[in-house]
Design a protein around this motif. Sequence first.
Motif, PDB file in Angstrom:
ATOM      1  N   ALA A 470       0.842  -1.192   0.000  1.00  0.00           N
ATOM      2  CA  ALA A 470       0.000   0.000   0.000  1.00  0.00           C
ATOM      3  C   ALA A 470       0.878   1.243   0.000  1.00  0.00           C
ATOM      4  O   ALA A 470       1.961   1.258   0.604  1.00  0.00           O
ATOM      5  CB  ALA A 470      -0.920  -0.004   1.214  1.00  0.00           C
ATOM      6  N   THR A 471       0.409   2.290  -0.682  1.00  0.00           N
ATOM      7  CA  THR A 471       1.184   3.529  -0.762  1.00  0.00           C
ATOM      8  C   THR A 471       0.866   4.504   0.363  1.00  0.00           C
ATOM      9  O   THR A 471       1.582   5.484   0.560  1.00  0.00           O
ATOM     10  CB  THR A 471       0.914   4.234  -2.098  1.00  0.00           C
ATOM     11  OG1 THR A 471      -0.479   4.639  -2.129  1.00  0.00           O
ATOM     12  CG2 THR A 471       1.214   3.316  -3.274  1.00  0.00           C
ATOM     13  N   GLY A 472      -0.240   4.285   1.074  1.00  0.00           N
ATOM     14  CA  GLY A 472      -0.685   5.220   2.099  1.00  0.00           C
ATOM     15  C   GLY A 472      -1.714   6.213   1.622  1.00  0.00           C
ATOM     16  O   GLY A 472      -2.308   6.954   2.421  1.00  0.00           O
ATOM     17  N   GLU A 473      -1.975   6.240   0.317  1.00  0.00           N
ATOM     18  CA  GLU A 473      -2.999   7.152  -0.211  1.00  0.00           C
ATOM     19  C   GLU A 473      -4.391   6.677   0.191  1.00  0.00           C
ATOM     20  O   GLU A 473      -4.672   5.477   0.210  1.00  0.00           O
ATOM     21  CB  GLU A 473      -2.911   7.212  -1.741  1.00  0.00           C
ATOM     22  CG  GLU A 473      -1.642   7.868  -2.265  1.00  0.00           C
ATOM     23  CD  GLU A 473      -1.732   9.385  -2.249  1.00  0.00           C
ATOM     24  OE1 GLU A 473      -2.766   9.928  -1.813  1.00  0.00           O
ATOM     25  OE2 GLU A 473      -0.767  10.029  -2.682  1.00  0.00           O
ATOM     26  N   ARG A 474      -5.277   7.627   0.503  1.00  0.00           N
ATOM     27  CA  ARG A 474      -6.650   7.306   0.899  1.00  0.00           C
ATOM     28  C   ARG A 474      -7.638   8.184   0.125  1.00  0.00           C
ATOM     29  O   ARG A 474      -8.286   9.068   0.695  1.00  0.00           O
ATOM     30  CB  ARG A 474      -6.848   7.522   2.414  1.00  0.00           C
ATOM     31  CG  ARG A 474      -5.861   6.789   3.312  1.00  0.00           C
ATOM     32  CD  ARG A 474      -6.152   5.314   3.389  1.00  0.00           C
ATOM     33  NE  ARG A 474      -5.184   4.589   4.190  1.00  0.00           N
ATOM     34  CZ  ARG A 474      -5.254   4.408   5.510  1.00  0.00           C
ATOM     35  NH1 ARG A 474      -6.278   4.919   6.181  1.00  0.00           N
ATOM     36  NH2 ARG A 474      -4.325   3.728   6.149  1.00  0.00           N
ATOM     37  N   PRO A 475      -7.781   7.932  -1.171  1.00  0.00           N
ATOM     38  CA  PRO A 475      -8.639   8.800  -2.005  1.00  0.00           C
ATOM     39  C   PRO A 475     -10.073   8.318  -2.162  1.00  0.00           C
ATOM     40  O   PRO A 475     -10.817   8.852  -2.991  1.00  0.00           O
ATOM     41  CB  PRO A 475      -7.921   8.753  -3.352  1.00  0.00           C
ATOM     42  CG  PRO A 475      -7.363   7.360  -3.408  1.00  0.00           C
ATOM     43  CD  PRO A 475      -7.021   6.975  -1.983  1.00  0.00           C
ATOM     44  N   GLY A 476     -10.498   7.306  -1.408  1.00  0.00           N
ATOM     45  CA  GLY A 476     -11.814   6.712  -1.601  1.00  0.00           C
ATOM     46  C   GLY A 476     -12.962   7.688  -1.364  1.00  0.00           C
ATOM     47  O   GLY A 476     -12.863   8.597  -0.538  1.00  0.00           O
ATOM     48  N   GLN A 477     -14.041   7.467  -2.086  1.00  0.00           N
ATOM     49  CA  GLN A 477     -15.251   8.282  -1.944  1.00  0.00           C
ATOM     50  C   GLN A 477     -16.435   7.400  -1.589  1.00  0.00           C
ATOM     51  O   GLN A 477     -16.454   6.209  -1.925  1.00  0.00           O
ATOM     52  CB  GLN A 477     -15.533   9.028  -3.253  1.00  0.00           C
ATOM     53  CG  GLN A 477     -14.453   9.974  -3.696  1.00  0.00           C
ATOM     54  CD  GLN A 477     -14.756  10.625  -5.033  1.00  0.00           C
ATOM     55  OE1 GLN A 477     -15.870  10.504  -5.562  1.00  0.00           O
ATOM     56  NE2 GLN A 477     -13.791  11.327  -5.595  1.00  0.00           N
ATOM     57  N   VAL A 478     -17.424   7.989  -0.937  1.00  0.00           N
ATOM     58  CA  VAL A 478     -18.696   7.314  -0.703  1.00  0.00           C
ATOM     59  C   VAL A 478     -19.554   7.560  -1.941  1.00  0.00           C
ATOM     60  O   VAL A 478     -19.866   8.707  -2.275  1.00  0.00           O
ATOM     61  CB  VAL A 478     -19.399   7.861   0.557  1.00  0.00           C
ATOM     62  CG1 VAL A 478     -20.758   7.164   0.735  1.00  0.00           C
ATOM     63  CG2 VAL A 478     -18.529   7.634   1.790  1.00  0.00           C
ATOM     64  N   LEU A 479     -19.908   6.470  -2.614  1.00  0.00           N
ATOM     65  CA  LEU A 479     -20.641   6.581  -3.878  1.00  0.00           C
ATOM     66  C   LEU A 479     -22.129   6.401  -3.647  1.00  0.00           C
ATOM     67  O   LEU A 479     -22.555   5.658  -2.758  1.00  0.00           O
ATOM     68  CB  LEU A 479     -20.153   5.518  -4.866  1.00  0.00           C
ATOM     69  CG  LEU A 479     -18.641   5.479  -5.117  1.00  0.00           C
ATOM     70  CD1 LEU A 479     -18.322   4.424  -6.167  1.00  0.00           C
ATOM     71  CD2 LEU A 479     -18.105   6.846  -5.528  1.00  0.00           C
ATOM     72  N   GLN A 480     -22.914   7.073  -4.452  1.00  0.00           N
ATOM     73  CA  GLN A 480     -24.361   6.924  -4.424  1.00  0.00           C
ATOM     74  C   GLN A 480     -24.846   6.329  -5.735  1.00  0.00           C
ATOM     75  O   GLN A 480     -24.127   6.344  -6.738  1.00  0.00           O
ATOM     76  CB  GLN A 480     -25.026   8.268  -4.138  1.00  0.00           C
ATOM     77  CG  GLN A 480     -24.732   8.773  -2.740  1.00  0.00           C
ATOM     78  CD  GLN A 480     -25.415  10.085  -2.438  1.00  0.00           C
ATOM     79  OE1 GLN A 480     -24.820  11.157  -2.479  1.00  0.00           O
ATOM     80  NE2 GLN A 480     -26.708  10.015  -2.153  1.00  0.00           N
TER      81      GLN A 480
END
Length: 483
Positions: A470-480
Amino acid sequence: MQQAFDLLIRNAEIVDGTGAPRFAGDIGVRGDRIARIGDLAGSSGRTEIDLGGRVAAPGFIDAHTHDDRMLLSGGAMAPKVSQGVTTVIGGNCGVSLAPMPRPIPDPVTPPLNLLDDEGGWFRFRTFGAYLQALRAQPAATNCAMLVGHTTLRVATLDDLEKPATPGQVAQMRALVQEAMEAGAIGVSTGLFYEPAIAAPTEEVIETCRPLKDFNGLYCTHMRNEAEGVMDSLEETFRIGREVGVPVVISHHKVIGQKNYGRSEETLAFIRRSMALQPICLDCYPYTAGSTVLSADRAATSSRVIVTWSKPLPQYNGRNLDQIAREMGVSQDDAVRRLLPAGAIYFRMDEADVQRILQFEDTMIGSDGLPHDASPHPRLWGSFPRVLGHYRRTLNLFPLEQAVHKMTGLTARNFGLADRGVLQEGAYADLALFDAETIDEAASYERPIAPARGIEAVVVNGRVVWRHGQATGERPGQVLQRRT
C-alpha cells in the motif's frame, strides 16, 4: 500533440470493462478522471507507469463485501486493493454497521458479530452519521453502502424470534427512509440467519417500501440456498415486484450434496425471470462459504475450518473434526465450546460454481470477512482467482468477459456512474496487472496473502498499491446510486 498528465500509463493492453476486444494504448489521467486514451507517446506524466504490454483494466468492483468496519478501522484496505479492487459494496446479508439507535446487545447478536464481536463499532445512531464518518476518514477504496434488515431488527425488536409488529415495521421503515436520504444505495436482508428467520415476506416488503422513491436496490442472502432454493428465489422476486425495485441475489449458490447440479434449474429460472423484472446476481469463486459457526451448518458440511473463536482462539485455522478429537468430545459439543466463533463450510459442487460463474449476468463478489483471525481465502483472492484459475487455466471465459463481470457489469447494476469502464471522462479507477501471472496467493492453509501479478492499483487518479504494498494514499469516496 504533447500533453501533460498527473498520471501517464504507457504501453497498456487496455481491457475497457465493456466486454469489447482489448486494444493497445496509453492512458492519461488528470485529477480523478481519465483525460485521454490513445497514443500519447509525445506526452509526459508527473507519475509514469510503463506496463510493457501488460493489462490496464477498470478497478474491480467487489459486489458483495462485509467491509463496513474495515473502511474505518483498516482504511488501507489491503485485502482489497492488493487484488485490484477499487470499490466495495458493503452492508450485505442484512448486516450493516448502522443504524444502531440503542445500545447493541451484549454479547453482540450473530451474525452482526462478523463486523464487531465487542460492540463498540455499532455506535452510529443514524446511517447518515456512519456515512459522514466514512467521508471524514476516507479509505483507499470507494464504497457504496446498503442498510441491513437484520441490523434494523436488532435496533428495533425485543424478541427476534417473532415477526415485527406493525409499529415495529413502521420504525424500521423510518430508519430505511433516513438511510436512503443519507445516501444508502438500498436494503439488504439475511433471511437465512437466525435473527431474521422469523421475518415473513410481508415484513420485508413493508420495511423496504421507501426504496422505490430512491430507485434503491433490494439485495438478499436468501432464506434458503439448499432444498428450498427455488421457493427462496420466488420470494426474492416477489419482494422486488411488490416494492418496485431491482433485486440482487447475493452469492448465488446451491448447497448440500443432494442439491448438486441444481444450478441448471436456478439459472434457467433466473434467466426467465429477468425478462419480467430487473434481477442481478453475484457469486464468489469457491466451493466453500464462511459465516458464523453453528452445529447445524457443520453437520451438513464435508469439511469445516474454524476461522475465529472468542473463548478458544488457539483453534483458529484448524479443522473442526480435529478439534473435536483433541477435546475428546462430539462435534456438536466442540461447537458449543468454541462459540461465539466463525467457520468455513465446504458444501458446494465445483460444477455448480463454474456454471454460475459462466452465466453471462453473474457479477463477482468476494463475501470476505475481514475481521476473522484465519479468514476464508476469498477475502484476499477472489478476483485474481477468477482471472487466473477460472479464466486462464480453465478457460471458462475470455479475459474481456471476466473483466466485465467485475467492472462494467457491476457498475451498471449498482448505478455507479462513470465507474467500471476505461473511457475518457470516467473516473480513474484502474487495476494494472499481468494477465499471464495474475492469480490468488491466498489458500485455506495460508489465507492472508496478496495476489500475484498485480502491478499497481489506482483509485480516483491516485496510486494506492504498487510494488506489492500500500502507498498510504486514501482517495476513496462514498458513492451513491445514479440511474
